[in-house]
Each structure stands twice: as structure tokens, then as C-alpha cells.
Design a protein around this motif. Structure first.
Motif, PDB file in Angstrom:
ATOM      1  N   ILE A  42      -4.856  67.156  68.609  1.00 15.96           N
ATOM      2  CA  ILE A  42      -5.591  68.132  67.802  1.00 15.96           C
ATOM      3  C   ILE A  42      -6.632  67.322  67.039  1.00 15.96           C
ATOM      4  O   ILE A  42      -6.296  66.480  66.200  1.00 15.96           O
ATOM      5  CB  ILE A  42      -4.643  68.913  66.878  1.00 15.96           C
ATOM      6  N   LEU A  43      -7.895  67.543  67.368  1.00 15.47           N
ATOM      7  CA  LEU A  43      -8.970  66.708  66.851  1.00 15.47           C
ATOM      8  C   LEU A  43      -9.076  66.729  65.326  1.00 15.47           C
ATOM      9  O   LEU A  43      -9.371  65.699  64.715  1.00 15.47           O
ATOM     10  CB  LEU A  43     -10.306  67.105  67.483  1.00 15.47           C
ATOM     11  N   GLY A  85     -17.731  65.691  60.370  1.00 16.24           N
ATOM     12  CA  GLY A  85     -17.152  66.610  61.343  1.00 16.24           C
ATOM     13  C   GLY A  85     -17.588  66.332  62.769  1.00 16.24           C
ATOM     14  O   GLY A  85     -18.482  65.535  63.044  1.00 16.24           O
ATOM     15  N   TRP A  86     -16.908  67.007  63.684  1.00 18.55           N
ATOM     16  CA  TRP A  86     -17.133  66.792  65.112  1.00 18.55           C
ATOM     17  C   TRP A  86     -18.519  67.231  65.557  1.00 18.55           C
ATOM     18  O   TRP A  86     -19.140  66.584  66.402  1.00 18.55           O
ATOM     19  CB  TRP A  86     -16.048  67.518  65.913  1.00 18.55           C
ATOM     20  N   TYR A  87     -19.015  68.328  65.022  1.00 15.57           N
ATOM     21  CA  TYR A  87     -20.334  68.805  65.430  1.00 15.57           C
ATOM     22  C   TYR A  87     -21.411  67.793  65.028  1.00 15.57           C
ATOM     23  O   TYR A  87     -22.313  67.501  65.807  1.00 15.57           O
ATOM     24  CB  TYR A  87     -20.624  70.180  64.822  1.00 15.57           C
ATOM     25  N   ILE A 111      -9.817  58.919  61.366  1.00 16.12           N
ATOM     26  CA  ILE A 111     -11.258  58.700  61.192  1.00 16.12           C
ATOM     27  C   ILE A 111     -11.648  58.660  59.719  1.00 16.12           C
ATOM     28  O   ILE A 111     -12.300  57.709  59.280  1.00 16.12           O
ATOM     29  CB  ILE A 111     -12.060  59.766  61.965  1.00 16.12           C
ATOM     30  N   VAL A 112     -11.272  59.666  58.950  1.00 13.22           N
ATOM     31  CA  VAL A 112     -11.650  59.720  57.529  1.00 13.22           C
ATOM     32  C   VAL A 112     -11.115  58.503  56.766  1.00 13.22           C
ATOM     33  O   VAL A 112     -11.882  57.846  56.044  1.00 13.22           O
ATOM     34  CB  VAL A 112     -11.220  61.053  56.882  1.00 13.22           C
ATOM     35  N   PRO A 113      -9.825  58.149  56.893  1.00 18.14           N
ATOM     36  CA  PRO A 113      -9.342  56.965  56.164  1.00 18.14           C
ATOM     37  C   PRO A 113     -10.052  55.668  56.575  1.00 18.14           C
ATOM     38  O   PRO A 113     -10.350  54.830  55.727  1.00 18.14           O
ATOM     39  CB  PRO A 113      -7.856  56.892  56.528  1.00 18.14           C
ATOM     40  N   THR A 114     -10.348  55.533  57.864  1.00 18.51           N
ATOM     41  CA  THR A 114     -11.031  54.321  58.322  1.00 18.51           C
ATOM     42  C   THR A 114     -12.430  54.232  57.736  1.00 18.51           C
ATOM     43  O   THR A 114     -12.844  53.172  57.255  1.00 18.51           O
ATOM     44  CB  THR A 114     -11.099  54.294  59.864  1.00 18.51           C
TER      45      THR A 114
END
Length: 154
Positions: free
Chosen positions: A71-72, A95-97, A80-83
Motif C-alpha cells: 500500500i503506497l 505525495g505520489w502525484y 519515504i517521509v522519515p528518510t
């Protein structure tokens, strides 16, 4: 996307389905089924994943522990956010978009309109409308993308 849909010789991935929140379905439109070019940068990332997963012949590229598609949104929150947050010189996750638009713009910056449209799997009109070659210099977020994805393989 699945490992078996990545044609290394032709340097593209076949887009044949939609997966969102773990639910596999059809693509948005008939024209959404297409081949998308695998750039050298993407190839490097895919090879790291492929090796980290034991060089599978098939299965989802971004797979959960039981082989199901990830689940992306959860992946973004957990990896992703913590990194990206650890290094203030890196951009914040939008975000993905936004990532999709950034990658499309990167492809557009390296090629003419016709070539980039083909690489993105879009018509020339769509590529020109959404991935216009910017006149300003975009921040280099390759490190951010690589750092975020390396968190998924470690």
C-alpha cells in the motif's frame, strides 16, 4: 508492476493493471495500458530492489511480506517521509502525484517533446501539457529518491 513485466532488453515496463491500497484492478483507460521507458536511473534502483529480493523471476516489484502489492501510502509514511525528514537539505515529501510529475519533467528535460512523450507512455499533447520543459533549474532530488528507496531494501 511486476518483475516479469520489466523487459530489460527493450528497456521498458509494461503497465497492465492498476493497484491502489492493495486492490488490483484494470487501468484507468484503455490507453493507460502501455509500455513505459526504464531510464538508467530507474534501472539502477530496480536492480538494487531485484537483488535485495533475491533476484525473483516474478511477483510485484513493491511487494509486502506475503508477496501482495504494498500500500503506497503506508510505504510513504513508514519509509519515504522519515528518510527525507532526516536530512533538511532534502525536499519534503509532497505525495505520489508530485513524484510522478517530477519524474516526467526530468524525462522531458533530457529529450525533445516527441521522444519524452514516447518514453512516458503519453501522447505528445499530454506530455507537452503536463511535462513542459522548465526554464528554471529544478532542485536535484535524486539523492532524496535514492535515500528513500534504500530505506525499503535495508
Amino acid at each position: 508492476m511486476r518483475w516479469e513485466e520489466w523487459d530489460r532488453a527493450k528497456q521498458h515496463i509494461a503497465v497492465e493493471r492498476s493497484v491502489w491500497h492493495g486492490i488490483v484492478g484494470t487501468t484507468k483507460t484503455e490507453h493507460s495500458e502501455r509500455f513505459v521507458a526504464v531510464t538508467d536511473e530507474l534501472r539502477e534502483i530496480l536492480l538494487v530492489f531485484w537483488k535485495a529480493q533475491g533476484s525473483p523471476i516474478s511477483g510485484y516489484i513493491l511487494a509486502g511480506r506475503k508477496g501482495q502489492p504494498v500500500i503506497l501510502d503506508n510505504m510513504a509514511k513508514r519509509s519515504i517521509v522519515p528518510t527525507l525528514s532526516r536530512d533538511t537539505s532534502l525536499p519534503k515529501w509532497k505525495g505520489w502525484y508530485s513524484l510522478r510529475r517530477f519524474v516526467g519533467s526530468e524525462v522531458r528535460m533530457k529529450a525533445d517533446s516527441e521522444t519524452s512523450a514516447k518514453a512516458l507512455g503519453n501522447s505528445k499533447a499530454v506530455a507537452d501539457r503536463h511535462y513542459i520543459k522548465p526554464q528554471t533549474v529544478l532542485p536535484d532530488v535524486r539523492k532524496a529518491v535514492n535515500d528513500a528507496f534504500s530505506g525499503l531494501t535495508n
